[in-house]
Design a protein around this motif. Structure first.
Motif, PDB file in Angstrom:
ATOM      1  N   VAL A 156      10.857   4.129   1.991  1.00 23.11           N
ATOM      2  CA  VAL A 156       9.788   4.392   2.952  1.00 23.11           C
ATOM      3  C   VAL A 156       9.141   3.094   3.438  1.00 23.11           C
ATOM      4  CG1 VAL A 156       7.537   5.490   3.277  1.00 23.11           C
ATOM      5  CG2 VAL A 156       9.332   6.695   2.034  1.00 23.11           C
ATOM      6  N   ASN A 157       9.038   2.092   2.584  1.00 22.17           N
ATOM      7  CA  ASN A 157       8.297   0.885   2.983  1.00 22.17           C
ATOM      8  C   ASN A 157       9.173  -0.200   3.607  1.00 22.17           C
ATOM      9  OD1 ASN A 157       9.558  -0.528   0.877  1.00 22.17           O
ATOM     10  ND2 ASN A 157       7.657  -1.363   0.081  1.00 22.17           N
ATOM     11  N   ILE A 158      10.461   0.084   3.835  1.00 20.54           N
ATOM     12  CA  ILE A 158      11.369  -0.906   4.427  1.00 20.54           C
ATOM     13  C   ILE A 158      10.885  -1.412   5.789  1.00 20.54           C
ATOM     14  CG2 ILE A 158      13.651  -1.133   5.529  1.00 20.54           C
ATOM     15  CD1 ILE A 158      14.850   0.234   3.107  1.00 20.54           C
ATOM     16  N   PRO A 159      10.415  -0.544   6.707  1.00 21.07           N
ATOM     17  CA  PRO A 159       9.945  -1.073   8.001  1.00 21.07           C
ATOM     18  C   PRO A 159       8.845  -2.123   7.860  1.00 21.07           C
ATOM     19  CG  PRO A 159      10.209   1.303   8.117  1.00 21.07           C
ATOM     20  CD  PRO A 159      10.384   0.934   6.690  1.00 21.07           C
ATOM     21  N   PHE A 160       7.932  -1.928   6.914  1.00 20.41           N
ATOM     22  CA  PHE A 160       6.881  -2.917   6.685  1.00 20.41           C
ATOM     23  C   PHE A 160       7.476  -4.221   6.138  1.00 20.41           C
ATOM     24  CE2 PHE A 160       4.616   1.147   6.428  1.00 20.41           C
ATOM     25  CZ  PHE A 160       3.526   0.895   7.240  1.00 20.41           C
ATOM     26  N   ASP A 161       8.491  -4.091   5.290  1.00 19.11           N
ATOM     27  CA  ASP A 161       9.126  -5.275   4.704  1.00 19.11           C
ATOM     28  C   ASP A 161       9.859  -6.080   5.772  1.00 19.11           C
ATOM     29  OD1 ASP A 161       9.688  -6.894   2.466  1.00 19.11           O
ATOM     30  OD2 ASP A 161      11.681  -6.008   2.275  1.00 19.11           O
ATOM     31  N   VAL A 162      10.552  -5.391   6.678  1.00 14.32           N
ATOM     32  CA  VAL A 162      11.237  -6.083   7.773  1.00 14.32           C
ATOM     33  C   VAL A 162      10.228  -6.789   8.672  1.00 14.32           C
ATOM     34  CG1 VAL A 162      12.655  -5.778   9.842  1.00 14.32           C
ATOM     35  CG2 VAL A 162      13.219  -4.524   7.753  1.00 14.32           C
ATOM     36  N   THR A 186      14.470   8.460 -15.262  1.00 12.59           N
ATOM     37  CA  THR A 186      14.911   9.119 -14.025  1.00 12.59           C
ATOM     38  C   THR A 186      13.749   9.272 -13.047  1.00 12.59           C
ATOM     39  OG1 THR A 186      16.591  10.351 -15.258  1.00 12.59           O
ATOM     40  CG2 THR A 186      15.994  11.178 -13.066  1.00 12.59           C
ATOM     41  N   ILE A 187      12.581   9.660 -13.570  1.00 12.99           N
ATOM     42  CA  ILE A 187      11.409   9.812 -12.698  1.00 12.99           C
ATOM     43  C   ILE A 187      11.006   8.462 -12.113  1.00 12.99           C
ATOM     44  CG2 ILE A 187       8.981  10.469 -12.605  1.00 12.99           C
ATOM     45  CD1 ILE A 187       9.594  12.471 -14.875  1.00 12.99           C
ATOM     46  N   GLY A 188      11.023   7.415 -12.951  1.00 11.54           N
ATOM     47  CA  GLY A 188      10.688   6.075 -12.469  1.00 11.54           C
ATOM     48  C   GLY A 188      11.688   5.575 -11.438  1.00 11.54           C
ATOM     49  N   LEU A 189      12.979   5.855 -11.677  1.00 10.39           N
ATOM     50  CA  LEU A 189      14.014   5.444 -10.727  1.00 10.39           C
ATOM     51  C   LEU A 189      13.838   6.141  -9.385  1.00 10.39           C
ATOM     52  CD1 LEU A 189      16.678   3.905 -10.195  1.00 10.39           C
ATOM     53  CD2 LEU A 189      17.898   5.909 -11.079  1.00 10.39           C
ATOM     54  N   LEU A 190      13.591   7.440  -9.408  1.00  8.46           N
ATOM     55  CA  LEU A 190      13.376   8.177  -8.170  1.00  8.46           C
ATOM     56  C   LEU A 190      12.124   7.687  -7.444  1.00  8.46           C
ATOM     57  CD1 LEU A 190      14.227  11.837  -9.271  1.00  8.46           C
ATOM     58  CD2 LEU A 190      15.489  10.438  -7.624  1.00  8.46           C
ATOM     59  N   SER A 191      11.060   7.431  -8.207  1.00  4.99           N
ATOM     60  CA  SER A 191       9.812   6.949  -7.610  1.00  4.99           C
ATOM     61  C   SER A 191      10.032   5.627  -6.894  1.00  4.99           C
ATOM     62  CB  SER A 191       8.737   6.779  -8.695  1.00  4.99           C
ATOM     63  OG  SER A 191       8.503   7.972  -9.381  1.00  4.99           O
ATOM     64  N   GLY A 192      10.699   4.696  -7.579  1.00  8.06           N
ATOM     65  CA  GLY A 192      10.944   3.384  -6.979  1.00  8.06           C
ATOM     66  C   GLY A 192      11.866   3.447  -5.780  1.00  8.06           C
ATOM     67  N   THR A 193      12.903   4.296  -5.864  1.00  8.47           N
ATOM     68  CA  THR A 193      13.868   4.400  -4.759  1.00  8.47           C
ATOM     69  C   THR A 193      13.220   4.986  -3.512  1.00  8.47           C
ATOM     70  OG1 THR A 193      15.685   4.697  -6.343  1.00  8.47           O
ATOM     71  CG2 THR A 193      16.086   5.383  -4.057  1.00  8.47           C
ATOM     72  N   ILE A 194      12.495   6.076  -3.684  1.00  8.01           N
ATOM     73  CA  ILE A 194      11.834   6.718  -2.541  1.00  8.01           C
ATOM     74  C   ILE A 194      10.804   5.771  -1.927  1.00  8.01           C
ATOM     75  CG2 ILE A 194      10.328   8.616  -1.835  1.00  8.01           C
ATOM     76  CD1 ILE A 194      11.683  10.292  -4.066  1.00  8.01           C
ATOM     77  N   SER A 195      10.006   5.121  -2.771  1.00 12.72           N
ATOM     78  CA  SER A 195       8.977   4.204  -2.282  1.00 12.72           C
ATOM     79  C   SER A 195       9.591   3.043  -1.508  1.00 12.72           C
ATOM     80  CB  SER A 195       8.151   3.665  -3.458  1.00 12.72           C
ATOM     81  OG  SER A 195       7.587   4.707  -4.202  1.00 12.72           O
ATOM     82  N   SER A 196      10.695   2.495  -2.023  1.00  4.89           N
ATOM     83  CA  SER A 196      11.347   1.362  -1.359  1.00  4.89           C
ATOM     84  C   SER A 196      11.916   1.760  -0.005  1.00  4.89           C
ATOM     85  CB  SER A 196      12.459   0.800  -2.249  1.00  4.89           C
ATOM     86  OG  SER A 196      11.935   0.291  -3.453  1.00  4.89           O
ATOM     87  N   GLY A 245       0.813  -1.199   0.000  1.00  7.39           N
ATOM     88  CA  GLY A 245       0.000   0.000   0.000  1.00  7.39           C
ATOM     89  C   GLY A 245       0.850   1.253   0.000  1.00  7.39           C
ATOM     90  N   VAL A 246       1.836   1.308   0.898  1.00 10.15           N
ATOM     91  CA  VAL A 246       2.711   2.478   0.991  1.00 10.15           C
ATOM     92  C   VAL A 246       3.547   2.634  -0.276  1.00 10.15           C
ATOM     93  CG1 VAL A 246       4.732   3.406   2.192  1.00 10.15           C
ATOM     94  CG2 VAL A 246       2.805   2.526   3.508  1.00 10.15           C
ATOM     95  N   PHE A 247       4.099   1.515  -0.757  1.00  8.79           N
ATOM     96  CA  PHE A 247       4.948   1.583  -1.956  1.00  8.79           C
ATOM     97  C   PHE A 247       4.177   2.155  -3.141  1.00  8.79           C
ATOM     98  CE2 PHE A 247       6.623   0.064  -5.942  1.00  8.79           C
ATOM     99  CZ  PHE A 247       7.988   0.238  -5.811  1.00  8.79           C
ATOM    100  N   ASN A 248       3.013   1.580  -3.442  1.00 10.51           N
ATOM    101  CA  ASN A 248       2.257   2.014  -4.613  1.00 10.51           C
ATOM    102  C   ASN A 248       1.663   3.404  -4.439  1.00 10.51           C
ATOM    103  OD1 ASN A 248       2.101  -0.293  -6.695  1.00 10.51           O
ATOM    104  ND2 ASN A 248       1.769  -1.331  -4.750  1.00 10.51           N
TER     105      ASN A 248
END
Length: 275
Positions: free
Chosen positions: A221-227, A209-219, A177-180
């Protein structure tokens, strides 16, 4: 019937090509996913089996589990890829229509991303449970059960519910949810804000570049949920005892553990220096 229809029914050649690319990407990146999961579920530096660094983790897996150890749990994400992509993009468009989006509604774009991420999580969580349980297994690849045998064992012992094949669902909902929400909200709004370029190469670089930034920022932010997801779906520290139960309870435990470890390191350093 052509060869594409054998493997990708109802897909045209272009869609089938995308599916092949996605699966090749999974195969290439899966070793990193195994290493990521191992780090997320280990119990800290006091555990003698803990990995000391990224290089140490790669060496240990290769030496004790062989090269196929890096491909433990690869079948579930491959099987989940088609429904995952279909659900993600189909539901995103449906949520956009439901919210009656206009180009000037950045919040609604994020809401559509959140909705499609939550729907996606419901579909793929059982695959994630099987994948993480296989990735956490440190036996040699030949001794490990198959994905289907592991799924049957999980269902037999704990059923289909939140203690079985849907264990860690709240964390998976949070992760996707957070990632998307961030990914789609950031990507489409930034893409619309930056003018298109008539030069095909520069236009490709703009979108990349926009897609790379989007994916990097999203990843990030959602690391705590992934852990939290890996801790809940992986083996518990003490067999027979459930330490990691819910998403935020697990986050709190990990946070307290990190603080305790940091204090221990500083106190130990101070004592060694002054005593």
């Amino acid at each position: 019937m052509n060869e594409h229809s054998l493997f990708f029914p109802q897909l045209d050649v272009k869609q089938a090509s995308y599916q092949i690319v996605y699966r090749v990407t999974i195969c290439l990146m899966h070793p990193l996913d195994v290493v990521k999961t191992r780090f997320q579920i280990q119990r800290g530096t006091t555990d003698p089996t803990s990995y000391k660094s990224l290089g140490h983790c790669f060496r240990t897996i290769f030496q004790s589990e062989g090269v196929f150890g890096f491909y433990k749990g690869i079948l579930p994400p491959i099987l989940a890829e088609t429904p995952k992509r279909a659900v993600k993009f189909f539901t995103f468009e449906q949520y956009k229509k439901l919210l009656n989006l206009t180009p000037l509604s950045p919040g609604a774009l994020s809401a559509a991303g959140l909705g499609c991420g939550l729907t996606e999580a419901l579909v793929i969580n059982p695959f994630e449970v099987v994948k993480v349980s296989l990735q956490a297994n440190r036996d040699s690849f030949k001794e490990q059960p198959s994905s289907f045998a592991q799924a049957r064992q999980i269902i037999k012992s704990d059923g289909f519910g939140l203690r079985g094949l849907n264990k860690g669902l709240t964390s998976t909902l949070g992760r996707h949810g957070v990632f998307n929400m961030i990914y789609f909200g950031f990507y489409f709004n930034v893409k619309d804000a930056i003018p298109t370029n008539p030069d095909p190469t520069l236009e490709f670089l703009r979108k990349f570049t926009i897609g790379l930034l989007s994916g990097t920022i999203s990843s990030c932010v959602n690391i705590p949920f992934d852990v939290a997801k890996s801790r809940i779906q992986g083996p518990q520290p003490v067999p027979g005892e459930i330490k990691y139960r819910t998403c935020f309870q697990t986050m709190a435990l990990v946070y307290r553990g990190a603080v305790m470890l940091l204090v221990y390191e500083y106190v130990s350093e101070w004592l060694q220096r002054n005593w």
